[in-house]
Design a protein around this motif. Sequence first.
Motif, PDB file in Angstrom:
ATOM      1  N   SER A 254       9.955   5.993 -12.384  1.00  0.00           N
ATOM      2  CA  SER A 254       9.312   4.930 -11.784  1.00  0.00           C
ATOM      3  C   SER A 254      10.102   3.888 -10.815  1.00  0.00           C
ATOM      4  O   SER A 254      11.445   3.786 -11.421  1.00  0.00           O
TER       5      SER A 254
ATOM      6  N   LYS B 132       8.621   6.933  -4.710  1.00  0.00           N
ATOM      7  CA  LYS B 132       7.737   7.884  -4.236  1.00  0.00           C
ATOM      8  C   LYS B 132       6.683   7.628  -3.514  1.00  0.00           C
ATOM      9  O   LYS B 132       6.383   7.975  -2.521  1.00  0.00           O
TER      10      LYS B 132
ATOM     11  N   GLU C 232      -0.452  10.021  -7.384  1.00  0.00           N
ATOM     12  CA  GLU C 232      -0.642  10.142  -8.748  1.00  0.00           C
ATOM     13  C   GLU C 232      -2.126  10.218  -8.995  1.00  0.00           C
ATOM     14  O   GLU C 232      -2.845   9.051  -9.661  1.00  0.00           O
TER      15      GLU C 232
HETATM   16  N1  LIG Z   1       5.580  -4.231  -1.107  1.00  0.00           N
HETATM   17  C1  LIG Z   1       6.737  -4.463  -1.298  1.00  0.00           C
HETATM   18  N2  LIG Z   1       7.434  -5.399  -1.211  1.00  0.00           N
HETATM   19  C2  LIG Z   1       8.762  -5.536  -1.774  1.00  0.00           C
HETATM   20  N3  LIG Z   1       9.062  -4.384  -2.611  1.00  0.00           N
HETATM   21  C3  LIG Z   1       8.428  -3.112  -2.864  1.00  0.00           C
HETATM   22  C4  LIG Z   1       7.069  -3.199  -2.302  1.00  0.00           C
HETATM   23  N4  LIG Z   1       6.693  -2.036  -2.351  1.00  0.00           N
HETATM   24  C5  LIG Z   1       7.393  -1.419  -3.332  1.00  0.00           C
HETATM   25  N5  LIG Z   1       8.612  -2.388  -3.750  1.00  0.00           N
HETATM   26  C6  LIG Z   1       9.739  -1.859  -4.620  1.00  0.00           C
HETATM   27  O1  LIG Z   1       9.995  -0.473  -3.815  1.00  0.00           O
HETATM   28  C7  LIG Z   1      10.497   0.334  -4.881  1.00  0.00           C
HETATM   29  C8  LIG Z   1       9.852   1.396  -4.802  1.00  0.00           C
HETATM   30  O2  LIG Z   1       8.435   1.430  -5.331  1.00  0.00           O
HETATM   31  P1  LIG Z   1       7.418   2.534  -5.254  1.00  0.00           P
HETATM   32  O3  LIG Z   1       6.099   1.918  -5.581  1.00  0.00           O
HETATM   33  O4  LIG Z   1       7.586   3.435  -4.006  1.00  0.00           O
HETATM   34  O5  LIG Z   1       8.047   3.108  -6.789  1.00  0.00           O
HETATM   35  P2  LIG Z   1       7.305   4.458  -7.159  1.00  0.00           P
HETATM   36  O6  LIG Z   1       8.377   5.669  -7.364  1.00  0.00           O
HETATM   37  O7  LIG Z   1       6.213   4.918  -6.563  1.00  0.00           O
HETATM   38  O8  LIG Z   1       7.016   4.235  -8.828  1.00  0.00           O
HETATM   39  P3  LIG Z   1       5.920   4.502  -9.835  1.00  0.00           P
HETATM   40  O9  LIG Z   1       6.077   5.748 -10.331  1.00  0.00           O
HETATM   41  O10 LIG Z   1       6.253   3.524 -10.935  1.00  0.00           O
HETATM   42  O11 LIG Z   1       4.559   4.391  -9.074  1.00  0.00           O
HETATM   43  C9  LIG Z   1      10.306  -0.646  -6.320  1.00  0.00           C
HETATM   44  O12 LIG Z   1      11.545  -1.051  -6.623  1.00  0.00           O
HETATM   45  C10 LIG Z   1       9.552  -1.643  -5.586  1.00  0.00           C
HETATM   46  O13 LIG Z   1       9.693  -2.794  -6.505  1.00  0.00           O
END
Ligand SMILES: Nc1ncnc2c1ncn2[C@@H]1O[C@H](COP(=O)(O)OP(=O)(O)OP(=O)(O)O)[C@@H](O)[C@H]1O
Lengths: 334, 290
Positions: free
Chosen positions: A38, A42, A159
């Motif tokens: 997480s 991704k 997802e």
């Molecule tokens: N709009 C935003 N502004 C600032 N930081 C962001 C933003 N969107 C995402 N992040 C940061 O970027 C990183 C990656 O986020 P992302 O949503 O891509 O994770 P993910 O791999 O999809 O996780 P998950 O499996 O929980 O959905 C995280 O640390 C998040 O806090």
Amino acid sequence: MGSITLNKVSKVFGEANVIPSIDLEINNGEFVVFVGPSGCGKSTLLRLIAGLEDVSGGQIMIDGKDVTQAAPAARGLAMVFQSYALYPHMSVRKNIAFPLKMAKMDQSAIDKKVEAAAKVLNLTDYLERKPSQLSGGQRQRVAIGRAIVREPSAFLFDEPLSNLDAALRGTMRLEISDLHNQLKTTMIYVTHDQVEAMTMADKIVVLNRGNIEQVGSPLDLYKNPRNLFVAGFIGSPHMNFVDGAYAQSKNAKMAGIRPEHLGLSKDSGLWTGTVKVAEHLGADTFLHLDVDGIGPVTARAGGEFGAHHGDRVYLTPDESKLHRFDDKGLTIRA
Amino acid sequence: MATQNTKTLARAMMAPSVLLLLVWMIVPLAMTLWFSFQNYNLLDPTQTGFAGLFNYEFFYTDPAFFQSIWNTLVIVGGVLLITVVGGIAIALLLDQPIFGQGIVRILIISPFFVMPPVAALIWKNMIMHPGYGVLGDINRFFGFEPVDWFARYPLFSIVVIVAWQWLPFATLILLTALQSLDGEQKEAAEMDGANFLNRFIYLVLPHLARAITVVILIQTIFLLGVYAEILVTTNGGPGYASTNLAFLIYRTALLGYDVGGASAGGIIAVVLANIVAFFLMRAVGKNLDR
Ligand SMILES: Nc1ncnc2c1ncn2[C@@H]1O[C@H](COP(=O)(O)OP(=O)(O)OP(=O)(O)O)[C@@H](O)[C@H]1O
Ligand SMILES: [Mg+2]
């Protein structure tokens, strides 16, 4: 057509360098799964490809065309969101027809396509309902229907099944795989579900902190993980890591052995351990053990293995399936 | 059984307040109804007793009667139009991430805290006044004659002042509704090829329907009785050009000292309000149940 190339793509949110630099090649017709813990980026990567987020650097090519600056709609991709993102005040029919209406297609052609999509997805009886009157699985299918009718060059899923219960997730997993076999369109699929990743993917991309750790087929990643991270991430339950004397005897900093590659016995073996928790699933038995001189280890026995809390059992690792890692965490090839 | 008990208990606990509200509403209404059939003029205490329909006839034949009803509807309709359209526009702007968002929002809301007579006086003396008003200054700067708003466009001026007061309310309600719109829906629409206008028509407007309905219903209740703004600016004039029903009743009651006639006007106002409410509920009420 639907080949996608990422060239040194990076993304920075304010101070946070979420994706430092990614190179990735996705071939036409492939089913690619992004997995990772997480917060590893991704969704961000998927949204960069979709155009919902602007890149901070690098280049995105679709079918050989540079679309880095193109608007989302102009990229010819369709996205299925985790929350489905259906339009709540429109009927199922209107939801599916919406992208076609926006493309100014004429009504009879729209009707034909909507009916066809509804048939493929078993939605024909629900066309006049509102999204709020549908079950989770049906909503998911409407979201997929809305994506299909556009005949995109690639589908993006973020997802899509995480809001469904386990049984329905299994069914929808099959349906999406089936859809991919029918349409043969490129699909990019984000998940953190092991089973989804292993069963659906042609190619798995393992991400960690915005970097690609390894790209490969599911079995390739299972058999030949490139480093500690991939070895620990792919496979369920996780690989056991053993350091110290045993690893040194194998000329490695760290040795890894999967739970299914540990031979269990009540009489003799290389290691001795005490059972902490025994999970009897019928088809499998998972034992969580405390092994003398090594520490916590998980072992899997096919079928029923009669051991309970406090029992002493013997384990023997299958040396041919042993993974060895050096002090940088990289796999040592034999 | 348990739910049955809870229900009975809830009814019993609610009864006093329901009763109070009922009395609060019924007593003035009954008294007004009673007075409207009586000869009751404070200037002529000798004349009392049952008046039949005379008070209604008196009010109905008042030369200002039909104009005041028309003016009432114009004020309601005009203010609703300005506040709903303007409220949506401002809410859309405020929904964007901007520098100093908090302060801007408070500034936008502030007119709502100004008391109606004060607001009307400010508009009368500092904005619309042909001599001292800002609008007059602007006109003179460009070499035009200043406009005497309250003499030339009395009703329009009232509508503008009242709309200025109610715009924050509409904006606030619509902004909260706008902020509850799911971001992924917007993104999905974007990917589906909808441009800003299409997203507004097919996504934002349907999402706002309920909030718009609430704004219209609540404002209508208050706008039917606009009074203070008229009193301190045009005083209903010139002629009857800016007299609405509420102001006509005030005139009959307090300037004519005719309690009976004013009560008849009050009953007519209640009937008018119910007619408006009936059509409103038919037009937009269905947005409320979902
Ligand atoms: N709009 C935003 N502004 C600032 N930081 C962001 C933003 N969107 C995402 N992040 C940061 O970027 C990183 C990656 O986020 P992302 O949503 O891509 O994770 P993910 O791999 O999809 O996780 P998950 O499996 O929980 O959905 C995280 O640390 C998040 O806090
Ligand atoms: Mg995510």
